[in-house]
Design a protein around this motif. Structure first.
Motif, PDB file in Angstrom:
ATOM      1  N   ALA A 241       0.852  -1.223  -0.031  1.00  0.00           N
ATOM      2  CA  ALA A 241      -0.004   0.076   0.105  1.00  0.00           C
ATOM      3  C   ALA A 241       0.808   1.303  -0.057  1.00  0.00           C
ATOM      4  O   ALA A 241       0.560   2.238  -0.880  1.00  0.00           O
ATOM      5  N   THR A 242       1.972   1.213   0.711  1.00  0.00           N
ATOM      6  CA  THR A 242       2.781   2.332   0.813  1.00  0.00           C
ATOM      7  C   THR A 242       3.522   2.367  -0.559  1.00  0.00           C
ATOM      8  O   THR A 242       3.713   3.602  -0.945  1.00  0.00           O
ATOM      9  N   ASP A 244       2.228   1.691  -3.382  1.00  0.00           N
ATOM     10  CA  ASP A 244       1.397   2.360  -4.214  1.00  0.00           C
ATOM     11  C   ASP A 244       1.134   3.799  -4.004  1.00  0.00           C
ATOM     12  O   ASP A 244       0.886   4.474  -4.989  1.00  0.00           O
ATOM     13  N   ILE A 245       1.271   4.303  -2.893  1.00  0.00           N
ATOM     14  CA  ILE A 245       0.820   5.646  -2.379  1.00  0.00           C
ATOM     15  C   ILE A 245       1.868   6.490  -2.723  1.00  0.00           C
ATOM     16  O   ILE A 245       1.781   7.569  -3.395  1.00  0.00           O
ATOM     17  N   PHE A 246       3.096   5.935  -2.841  1.00  0.00           N
ATOM     18  CA  PHE A 246       4.489   6.756  -2.962  1.00  0.00           C
ATOM     19  C   PHE A 246       4.422   6.708  -4.570  1.00  0.00           C
ATOM     20  O   PHE A 246       4.661   8.042  -5.052  1.00  0.00           O
ATOM     21  N   GLY A 249       2.160   9.512  -5.617  1.00  0.00           N
ATOM     22  CA  GLY A 249       2.553  10.780  -5.435  1.00  0.00           C
ATOM     23  C   GLY A 249       3.778  11.155  -6.093  1.00  0.00           C
ATOM     24  O   GLY A 249       4.554  11.978  -5.800  1.00  0.00           O
ATOM     25  N   GLY A 250       4.440  10.288  -7.267  1.00  0.00           N
ATOM     26  CA  GLY A 250       5.749  10.489  -7.816  1.00  0.00           C
ATOM     27  C   GLY A 250       6.559  10.402  -6.935  1.00  0.00           C
ATOM     28  O   GLY A 250       7.983  11.167  -7.274  1.00  0.00           O
ATOM     29  N   VAL A 251       6.877   9.491  -5.949  1.00  0.00           N
ATOM     30  CA  VAL A 251       8.005   9.148  -4.968  1.00  0.00           C
ATOM     31  C   VAL A 251       8.466   7.919  -5.464  1.00  0.00           C
ATOM     32  O   VAL A 251       7.697   6.961  -5.498  1.00  0.00           O
ATOM     33  N   GLU A 255      12.438   5.321  -1.611  1.00  0.00           N
ATOM     34  CA  GLU A 255      12.380   6.207  -0.495  1.00  0.00           C
ATOM     35  C   GLU A 255      11.704   5.394   0.597  1.00  0.00           C
ATOM     36  O   GLU A 255      11.759   5.772   1.913  1.00  0.00           O
ATOM     37  N   ARG A 271      14.207  11.501  -5.548  1.00  0.00           N
ATOM     38  CA  ARG A 271      13.321  12.420  -6.147  1.00  0.00           C
ATOM     39  C   ARG A 271      13.641  12.995  -7.625  1.00  0.00           C
ATOM     40  O   ARG A 271      12.933  13.451  -8.426  1.00  0.00           O
ATOM     41  N   TRP A 274      12.843  12.126 -11.246  1.00  0.00           N
ATOM     42  CA  TRP A 274      11.534  12.134 -11.529  1.00  0.00           C
ATOM     43  C   TRP A 274      11.092  13.880 -11.611  1.00  0.00           C
ATOM     44  O   TRP A 274      10.612  14.078 -12.774  1.00  0.00           O
ATOM     45  N   LEU A 275      11.495  14.550 -10.780  1.00  0.00           N
ATOM     46  CA  LEU A 275      11.260  15.900 -10.900  1.00  0.00           C
ATOM     47  C   LEU A 275      11.870  16.785 -12.192  1.00  0.00           C
ATOM     48  O   LEU A 275      11.095  17.527 -12.729  1.00  0.00           O
ATOM     49  N   THR A 318      -6.131  12.929 -12.426  1.00  0.00           N
ATOM     50  CA  THR A 318      -5.432  12.377 -10.988  1.00  0.00           C
ATOM     51  C   THR A 318      -6.665  11.576 -10.604  1.00  0.00           C
ATOM     52  O   THR A 318      -6.350  10.458 -10.090  1.00  0.00           O
ATOM     53  N   THR A 322      -6.585   7.495 -10.026  1.00  0.00           N
ATOM     54  CA  THR A 322      -6.390   6.839  -8.816  1.00  0.00           C
ATOM     55  C   THR A 322      -7.550   5.764  -8.463  1.00  0.00           C
ATOM     56  O   THR A 322      -7.395   4.857  -8.098  1.00  0.00           O
ATOM     57  N   PRO A 412       1.435  13.194 -10.536  1.00  0.00           N
ATOM     58  CA  PRO A 412       2.508  14.197 -11.337  1.00  0.00           C
ATOM     59  C   PRO A 412       2.445  13.842 -12.836  1.00  0.00           C
ATOM     60  O   PRO A 412       2.731  14.609 -13.744  1.00  0.00           O
TER      61      PRO A 412
ATOM     62  N   ILE B 245      -5.349   6.528  -0.207  1.00  0.00           N
ATOM     63  CA  ILE B 245      -5.131   6.716  -1.947  1.00  0.00           C
ATOM     64  C   ILE B 245      -5.979   7.476  -2.571  1.00  0.00           C
ATOM     65  O   ILE B 245      -5.706   8.191  -3.206  1.00  0.00           O
ATOM     66  N   GLY B 249      -5.484  11.281  -4.075  1.00  0.00           N
ATOM     67  CA  GLY B 249      -5.967  11.542  -5.627  1.00  0.00           C
ATOM     68  C   GLY B 249      -7.015  12.489  -5.830  1.00  0.00           C
ATOM     69  O   GLY B 249      -7.615  12.661  -6.773  1.00  0.00           O
ATOM     70  N   ASN B 315       4.471  19.262  -8.572  1.00  0.00           N
ATOM     71  CA  ASN B 315       4.941  17.839  -8.454  1.00  0.00           C
ATOM     72  C   ASN B 315       5.796  17.798  -7.089  1.00  0.00           C
ATOM     73  O   ASN B 315       5.951  16.736  -6.168  1.00  0.00           O
ATOM     74  N   THR B 318       3.782  17.565  -4.130  1.00  0.00           N
ATOM     75  CA  THR B 318       2.936  16.402  -3.927  1.00  0.00           C
ATOM     76  C   THR B 318       3.940  15.299  -3.506  1.00  0.00           C
ATOM     77  O   THR B 318       3.549  14.431  -2.513  1.00  0.00           O
ATOM     78  N   GLN B 319       5.233  15.199  -3.787  1.00  0.00           N
ATOM     79  CA  GLN B 319       6.318  14.241  -3.224  1.00  0.00           C
ATOM     80  C   GLN B 319       6.448  14.239  -1.833  1.00  0.00           C
ATOM     81  O   GLN B 319       6.080  13.290  -1.076  1.00  0.00           O
ATOM     82  N   THR B 322       3.341  13.581   0.185  1.00  0.00           N
ATOM     83  CA  THR B 322       3.211  12.040   0.118  1.00  0.00           C
ATOM     84  C   THR B 322       3.818  11.295   1.199  1.00  0.00           C
ATOM     85  O   THR B 322       3.423  10.526   2.024  1.00  0.00           O
ATOM     86  N   ARG B 326       2.042   9.786   4.760  1.00  0.00           N
ATOM     87  CA  ARG B 326       1.892   8.278   4.552  1.00  0.00           C
ATOM     88  C   ARG B 326       2.580   7.952   5.994  1.00  0.00           C
ATOM     89  O   ARG B 326       2.305   7.021   6.932  1.00  0.00           O
ATOM     90  N   ILE B 352      17.464  20.207  -4.234  1.00  0.00           N
ATOM     91  CA  ILE B 352      16.680  19.926  -5.468  1.00  0.00           C
ATOM     92  C   ILE B 352      16.414  21.323  -6.319  1.00  0.00           C
ATOM     93  O   ILE B 352      16.445  21.380  -7.529  1.00  0.00           O
TER      94      ILE B 352
END
Lengths: 438, 438
Positions: A241-242, A244-246, A249-251, A255, A271, A274-275, A318, A322, A412, B245, B249, B315, B318-319, B322, B326, B352
């Protein structure tokens, strides 16, 4: 006095639940930890330490004197020990393995050969197995002898001479059975099992679906190799679940393993790509805007609604994303349903787009005292939200069809994609309408 | 022949696992369902039906002839029956309750008084309790008599004359104990329990923390009222993960209950307020842009980077959001750690921001052949990403301090907020630099 207080502390520590002891250990400094662990009995220390993060486990075990480390490792279940050894430096692992009994060390070495996110990687080799020709009383005796830990004692597995899994009996069934009943006659033969190479998420879903307290793990020859207990399944589901949540959120998954108070460099490494990637991707929408600068030179008011347009599309996409990604992850949405779900999202998009377009169009008209701006904004919002809903539901489905995990389609990412389409729609409509008017 | 095949089908159905039967039932049309359920034995049907969505359960039970419905309800565990009754129309529930035995009906009525997301709402009243003065052999006899279902049989709870929980014994401990040992002398007295009014998520975290197979539920007087089993805990954790989740979203909790193939109006009602609210919120950033239209009249190129600026900030925020949301949800991040975590995110943001600012600044400079645009874009990206990281980590913390669930701070919400700050930063810097240059 000192000795007396130490005894008191020792008693207190053995009365606490291992999970609470683990919390206590987390609060302590490194030297204090070793001292407190020294005071615990072997079984208590083994259970408490197994509750900690692997990094902390490794730090404690390597800091302890060899005889105490041995006492703890002897009491640790083989799967916990294997996880711990995988975290240790090779030389530390080697010297600690030497301390263990031959049998335990073999179990640990075997478990370490399985990838950590498979059934083999999370199973324990502590289970009770018996032959089908034995009796219920034999099985209960076997349980008494093995005296397994609480989580592993609930089922007795029935195996043939080759160790192949042929049946299962719950403790409850054993107790209710006549003591002299042959196992063969009382066991259940349609056993739900998983394969050592099955993904841990699949294992968790199996345990969840059949409401099991443990699931047997077999190899290619159907030989019983271990069991995965429900407490580990809960941790797997939480971990997934973590993850999927990450991802949403684009993480990066990486991490997840990070210490929130540790150095910032691993987080930055996780990160930044991604950014930066998304920033460059967003330049595509900038390129679209650039193409329309002559138009904006004439009607600067168009710039006012850029963020509303891009943001609205991103948010609508989004939402759809989701719902679809989660549906696919929990298995609530089957492969044969995706067509209907995408069509459903498209219809939702049409209605939501029409309503939002109308409301925002009127707002823009009043704000700018221009019916043309109102028409442009209203029409663009309507079309953009429709497209966003369709894209948000379609993208994860396409990703799944490509054989990838749909969870990689994050909010994102989809928002950055819809930035471009929304700018294209917005300025094209503006060019059309203003071209006719100006 | 027809009769013969029906018998075959009957045998086949009773051999299948209830979870698989439930899947089979889901695939069938309404009339077929009732016919298939008619063929199942009472216990099998009860278990299979309990696996279905509540809406489907209600449809099946009300379609069955009363005597079959009674046979199924008698076999259903009290917590499953209570959930089902809560879904039924009051008149259907009333007539079905009349069919049940007095005792079962009382249990169900009692369970229905607890809110569905509390320990009382998810507990079952099927548990085995015994007095402390009895013996291990008595307890095993009691288990034989009660022959509870698999999930509820693992622990025997020890109660005093008032029914207050005083101890616990696992089945394993019972088997290992001497048959004539007094329960008092072998039971564990530090029992982990929850209160009937505890939130279901708290209950789930307790079971997870202490690796339990079931947790006892007590009332204000410490009287044992029921138990929550680990299979229900898994469903609670899954439900809570989906809720988090969905919130992340920007999808309302309400949609979690929705049938993905059902009508679209409930989904529209759940999403529209969010989307419209965020669209209006985004007009604030439009207002900021409007304030700078004189500047854009002179330098239209500024519009090219609006989506990059707003998207990048969204973005980055959001990172951070998230990770923090969590961390707070799983309890991995304690309240006293939040200061350090926000500070950590701020530092990550500085690094960053600096890197992305440099890269994007150079890109903008080359693209527009203007060092000034490059400077404006680079500096704005750097400052915006820093602010976004800080805001993304701070907002959920503030929401939690206000006593709300930090999960309400979704990616879409934070992205819409950062749209405004990013426009403010971008155009202010542009005005400053271009004011000095132009």
């Amino acid at each position: 006095l000192q000795q007396h207080r130490e005894d008191e502390l020792r008693t207190l520590l053995d009365e606490l639940h291992p999970a609470d002891l683990a919390e206590l250990l987390e609060e302590l400094e490194d030297e204090q930890r070793a001292a407190v662990v020294q005071l615990m009995s072997g079984p208590t220390a083994a259970e408490a330490i197994a509750e900690l993060e692997l990094e902390e486990q490794a730090a404690i075990v390597t800091a302890l004197p060899p005889e105490k480390a041995k006492a703890i490792l002897d009491e640790m279940s083989a799967d916990d020990a294997a996880d711990l050894f995988a975290e240790l430096e090779p030389e530390d692992a080697g010297s600690l393995l030497q301390l263990m009994t031959q049998e335990d060390a073999t179990d640990v070495r075997e478990l370490m050969t399985f990838p950590e996110d498979t059934a083999g990687g999370i199973m324990t080799t502590e289970f009770v197995a018996i032959g089908a020709q034995r009796t219920a009383a034999d099985a209960i005796d076997e349980l008494r002898r093995a005296a397994p830990s609480a989580e592993t004692a609930y089922y007795v597995y029935v195996v043939d001479e080759q160790g192949r899994l042929v049946g299962v009996l719950s403790l409850r069934e054993l107790i209710v059975a006549q003591p002299d009943a042959e196992i063969r006659s009382i066991m259940r033969t349609n056993v739900v099992s998983v394969h050592v190479n099955d993904d841990q998420e699949e294992v968790a879903r199996t345990v969840q679906k059949y409401n099991l307290l443990a699931v047997p793990v077999v190899d290619d020859q159907d030989v019983l190799r271990g069991i995965v207990t429900v407490d580990d399944v809960i941790d797997v589901l939480e971990e997934e679940a973590t993850e999927d949540i990450f991802r949403a959120g684009g993480v990066s998954d990486a991490e997840q393993q990070l210490d929130l108070e540790g150095p910032i460099w691993p987080a930055i490494r996780a990160r930044l790509p991604w950014l930066l990637g998304l920033l460059f991707l967003s330049l595509v929408s900038g390129k679209v805007i650039e193409g329309f600068t002559p138009l904006m030179d004439r009607v600067t008011a168009l710039a006012i609604f850029i963020t509303t347009m891009a943001g609205g599309a991103g948010n609508a996409a989004t939402q759809a994303l989701t719902v679809v990604v989660r549906g696919l992850a929990t298995g609530e949405m089957e492969r044969d349903q995706v067509g209907r779900v995408v069509w459903r999202e498209a219809r939702i998009g049409i209605v939501i787009g029409a309503i939002c377009g109308l409301v925002l169009g009127v707002t823009a008209m009043v704000w700018n005292h221009s019916p043309w701006i109102g028409l442009i904004v209203g029409l663009s919002i309507a079309i953009n939200l429709m497209l966003a809903k369709a894209a948000g539901s379609l993208v994860p489905v396409i990703i799944q069809r490509l054989g990838l995990d749909p969870a990689v389609a994050s909010g994102p990412f989809i928002a950055t994609i819809t930035d471009t389409t929304s700018m294209l729609v917005y300025f094209s409509i503006a060019a059309l309408i203003l071209g006719a008017v100006l």
